[in-house]
Design an enzyme around this catalytic site. Structure first.
Site, mmCIF file in Angstrom:
data_model
loop_
_atom_site.group_PDB
_atom_site.id
_atom_site.type_symbol
_atom_site.label_atom_id
_atom_site.label_comp_id
_atom_site.label_asym_id
_atom_site.label_seq_id
_atom_site.Cartn_x
_atom_site.Cartn_y
_atom_site.Cartn_z
ATOM 1 N N ASP A 1 -5.035 -5.040 0.225
ATOM 2 C CA ASP A 1 -5.408 -4.895 -1.181
ATOM 3 C C ASP A 1 -6.768 -4.222 -1.243
ATOM 4 O O ASP A 1 -7.762 -4.753 -0.727
ATOM 5 C CB ASP A 1 -5.463 -6.278 -1.840
ATOM 6 C CG ASP A 1 -5.562 -6.202 -3.353
ATOM 7 O OD1 ASP A 1 -5.459 -5.091 -3.895
ATOM 8 O OD2 ASP A 1 -5.748 -7.257 -3.980
ATOM 9 N N ASP B 1 -2.890 0.605 -5.035
ATOM 10 C CA ASP B 1 -3.957 0.008 -4.226
ATOM 11 C C ASP B 1 -3.542 -1.202 -3.402
ATOM 12 O O ASP B 1 -4.408 -1.881 -2.841
ATOM 13 C CB ASP B 1 -5.139 -0.363 -5.118
ATOM 14 C CG ASP B 1 -4.782 -1.418 -6.151
ATOM 15 O OD1 ASP B 1 -3.599 -1.547 -6.485
ATOM 16 O OD2 ASP B 1 -5.702 -2.119 -6.618
ATOM 17 N N GLU B 2 -2.262 -1.498 -3.298
ATOM 18 C CA GLU B 2 -1.866 -2.627 -2.463
ATOM 19 C C GLU B 2 -0.467 -2.439 -1.913
ATOM 20 O O GLU B 2 0.365 -1.754 -2.508
ATOM 21 C CB GLU B 2 -1.968 -3.957 -3.216
ATOM 22 C CG GLU B 2 -1.042 -4.095 -4.391
ATOM 23 C CD GLU B 2 -1.074 -5.493 -4.996
ATOM 24 O OE1 GLU B 2 -1.125 -6.484 -4.247
ATOM 25 O OE2 GLU B 2 -1.041 -5.587 -6.233
#
Length: 364
Positions: free
Chosen positions: A16, A111-112
């Protein structure tokens, strides 16, 4: 003497990025470094914050918060417009880093992502070492930090990645899984949103230990199919695979108007109706999502969509409405009239994704 059966297990990493949009802005613009920064929203109090820097979070500013509220908490907050093309480019670079170690990558947003490194491509073997190398690669090549969670399944890895943010790495091995879950506040459980957490607390369920005291049949009676998932997950059982090609799912609502609309107040009223319908449908599915999409069809039948992915799962009307209004406000309507509006929520955690898990927790 019979040979002892060899244990099989998964090695799952959840990566993350730390305050992704804001961190990219602070990397690219030195004047933002060390400052309380909000990406999205505006200094005049309109719109909502997409994400913010850790300096802003110290004042209580959070994603999906209205700009007005954010300014009340942090009067010196700096606002900047999001640059999604840049974020997508950075995200692709991050994905290429993941690909050096495994092909089993399940992205959840820009983003993860989950990574299954049970059999990694470089034969490193240790999931902890792989997570360290990925973090180092991201820092060296992109000048950004990421947090990693490492465990035997997706549920624990996801929670672990948030445990020591920013720039954290948390490993929760098999001997620590059950004690970790038992002490975990119920609102920290992935898949338990605000509404479900409030209901659990009314039933006297405040921690994983409290949840563990409930029989599966009673949990299913209270929470539907998700009850079976809660029963298993609090015992450390999560058999979900890392799926490289996740099926996109969404819940939405749209309306075509009898007369084309240009009045912002009327458009906001329509957005409120649509947001309520989407929220009700999400509640019926016991689901929450992270990506809100606005669909706009103009009188000349041209059509555009605008989306925003949050850092948390939501399903409430207020957040849907605020984000939808912000997305609409960013569109240059001028003298154009609108004949259709649509709001949808995707990238979500749904009880239909919760499968029946059997068996024991494999050793790491």
């Amino acid at each position: 003497m019979a040979q002892k059966e060899e244990n099989t297990y998964k090695k799952i990493i959840h990566i993350d990025m730390d305050a992704f949009y804001a961190s990219v802005e602070q990397r690219d613009f030195p004047e933002f470094r060390g400052k309380a920064l909000a990406v999205g929203g505006s200094p005049d109090g309109r719109g909502v914050v997409a994400t913010c820097s850790y300096e802003a979070r110290q004042y209580g500013v959070r994603s999906a918060m209205s700009s007005r509220k954010a300014l009340e908490l942090c009067p010196h907050l700096i606002f900047t417009r999001p640059r999604f093309d840049v974020y997508r480019e950075v995200s692709l670079h991050i994905r290429s880093i993941f690909g050096r170690y495994t092909d089993l990558i399940e992205p959840l947003s820009l983003d993860e992502a989950y990574l299954d490194v049970t059999e990694d491509k470089l034969h490193i073997g240790s999931a902890i070492d792989i997570a360290k190398k990925i973090k180092e690669n991201i820092q060296e090549e992109l000048q950004l930090t990421a947090s990693a969670g490492v465990s035997t399944n997706k549920f624990i890895a996801k929670i672990a990645s948030d445990y020591q943010k920013p720039d954290g790495l948390t490993f929760i091995g098999p001997s620590k899984v059950i004690p970790f879950i038992e002490t975990l506040p119920i609102e920290k459980f992935f898949g338990v949103g605000k509404v479900t957490a409030a209901k659990m607390k009314k039933l006297g369920i405040f921690t994983g230990y409290d949840l563990k005291q409930w029989e599966e049949s009673k949990l299913i009676r209270q929470f539907g199919k998700a009850g079976g998932f809660y029963y298993n997950i609090v015992r450390g059982i999560d058999r979900r695979e890392v799926h490289p090609n996740r099926i996109s799912k969404s819940v939405g609502a749209e309306d075509t108007f009898e007369n084309d609309i240009n009045d912002p107040e009327l458009l906001h009223i329509e957005l409120e109706k649509l947001s309520k319908r989407v929220s009700q449908r999400m509640t019926a599915k016991n689901a929450e999502g992270k990506t809100i999409t606005l669909k706009v069809k103009f009188a000349d039948f041209t059509q555009i969509t605008r989306s925003q992915t949050l850092t948390k799962y939501i399903s409430d009307t207020d957040t849907l409405l605020e984000i939808s209004k912000s997305l609409l406000g960013a569109i240059d309507i001028e003298e154009k009239k609108i004949r259709l509006l649509g709001v949808s929520l995707s990238n979500f955690w749904s009880d239909k994704e919760l499968i029946s898990y059997n068996g024991q927790l494999s050793l790491f």
